[in-house]
Scaffold this motif. Structure first.
Motif, PDB file in Angstrom:
ATOM      1  N   LEU A 102      90.622  -0.727 -22.504  1.00 20.07           N
ATOM      2  CA  LEU A 102      89.552  -1.144 -23.416  1.00 20.07           C
ATOM      3  C   LEU A 102      90.031  -2.113 -24.494  1.00 20.07           C
ATOM      4  N   MET A 162      77.958  -1.883 -25.097  1.00 23.08           N
ATOM      5  CA  MET A 162      79.325  -1.442 -24.808  1.00 23.08           C
ATOM      6  C   MET A 162      79.327  -0.023 -24.241  1.00 23.08           C
ATOM      7  N   ALA A 213      84.278   0.482 -28.543  1.00 19.38           N
ATOM      8  CA  ALA A 213      84.797   0.954 -27.257  1.00 19.38           C
ATOM      9  C   ALA A 213      85.746   2.126 -27.448  1.00 19.38           C
ATOM     10  N   LEU A 218      86.617  -3.755 -17.157  1.00 18.31           N
ATOM     11  CA  LEU A 218      85.312  -3.405 -17.694  1.00 18.31           C
ATOM     12  C   LEU A 218      84.289  -4.438 -17.212  1.00 18.31           C
ATOM     13  N   ILE A 241      80.853   0.954 -20.478  1.00 21.11           N
ATOM     14  CA  ILE A 241      81.909   1.963 -20.274  1.00 21.11           C
ATOM     15  C   ILE A 241      81.399   3.098 -19.398  1.00 21.11           C
ATOM     16  N   CYS A 259      93.201   2.648 -25.015  1.00 25.79           N
ATOM     17  CA  CYS A 259      92.339   2.123 -26.082  1.00 25.79           C
ATOM     18  C   CYS A 259      93.056   1.027 -26.872  1.00 25.79           C
TER      19      CYS A 259
END
Length: 268
Positions: A39, A87, A115, A72, A91, A108
């Motif tokens: 992400l 977003m 995100a 993504l 996800i 992350c």
């Protein structure tokens, strides 16, 4: 339903993506089906690691196991349901496509983003690597500089708390949160003991487990360009591991044990 492992930390340079890649690859090598997503849409360290691994397989005629990593997806604005955050929708759509795996690993960004917030609320297991210093500790809590006592939680801990509340309201099981102490010095230095004491105190107050992570080793910087991990060394012809490599493999073994992932028996 896949068990979701999130690697989160709002500060860069903690070894988060390296840890993520090693855990994901170790699980694949154990025979588990592992999906992955990154992400951090700018740097994509985990994604680049996987791309390097695929390229090494193709270039060198190897068959190293690779997580089922996906980017993504882009979503047209008209495809987003009315009232839903774009977003969040992107996800959830990707996680849904990976849900047939045994595990999904999510790396992350090292910053506070929408995100990252969403990913933390999805986490069954949350892994937060920290460099073993009070600079990184400040991400979790504020301390009194004179007494070294914890004053209260800091920004990242508050974000994890919010994610826990969201999961509770949704009737999901609590997050198992593990803070990894990366780059610990080999010597029992005074500062190391103070960081350890502060982490233990904070863990009791806000509910995480403390575990040792990876020490600082040159091997990690050398592995990334080829997308390799510590478990691949013999596959590429390195039969005689040096002491540093052996110690690093042991650290990975202990890390996986500390995660207590469902169905995982560490046997390498």
């Amino acid at each position: 339903m896949a068990h979701i492992i999130v690697f989160g930390n709002e500060k860069g340079g903690s070894g988060k993506s390296t840890t993520c890649m090693h855990v994901a690859t170790a699980l694949v090598r154990m025979g588990f089906r592992v999906g992955g997503l990154d992400l951090d849409l700018r740097q994509r360290s985990f994604g680049r690691y996987v791309e390097n691994r695929r390229a090494t397989n193709e270039r060198e005629g190897l068959s190293l196991p690779v997580p089922d990593y996906r980017n993504l997806p882009e979503v047209a604005p008209e495809a987003v349901p009315e009232g839903e955050n774009p977003m969040d929708f992107r996800i959830s759509r990707l996680v849904g496509t990976l849900s047939d795996n045994d595990f999904i690993v999510i790396d992350c960004p090292g910053s506070h983003t929408r995100a990252s917030q969403v990913a933390h609320s999805l986490a069954d297991t949350l892994v937060t690597p920290l460099n073993d210093s009070f600079i990184d500790f400040d991400l979790l809590a504020r301390i009194d500089p004179q007494t070294m006592k914890v004053i209260g939680p800091s920004i990242y801990s508050e974000m994890v708390w919010s994610a826990r509340q969201l999961r509770a309201r949704a009737g999901l099981k609590p997050i198992d949160w593990i803070v990894l102490r990366n780059r610990m010095g080999a010597q029992q230095m005074h500062n190391k003991r103070k960081v350890g004491s502060a982490l233990e105190e904070l863990s009791r107050r806000i509910g995480f487990r403390v575990a040792p992570g990876f020490s600082e080793r040159v091997i990690f910087r050398e592995l990334f360009p080829r997308g390799l991990t510590l478990l691949d060394l013999k596959d590429i012809g390195i039969e005689n591991l040096n002491m540093s490599n052996i110690a690093a493999r042991q650290e990975l073994r202990e890390l996986l044990k500390e995660l207590r992932l469902p169905g995982v028996e560490v046997n390498f």
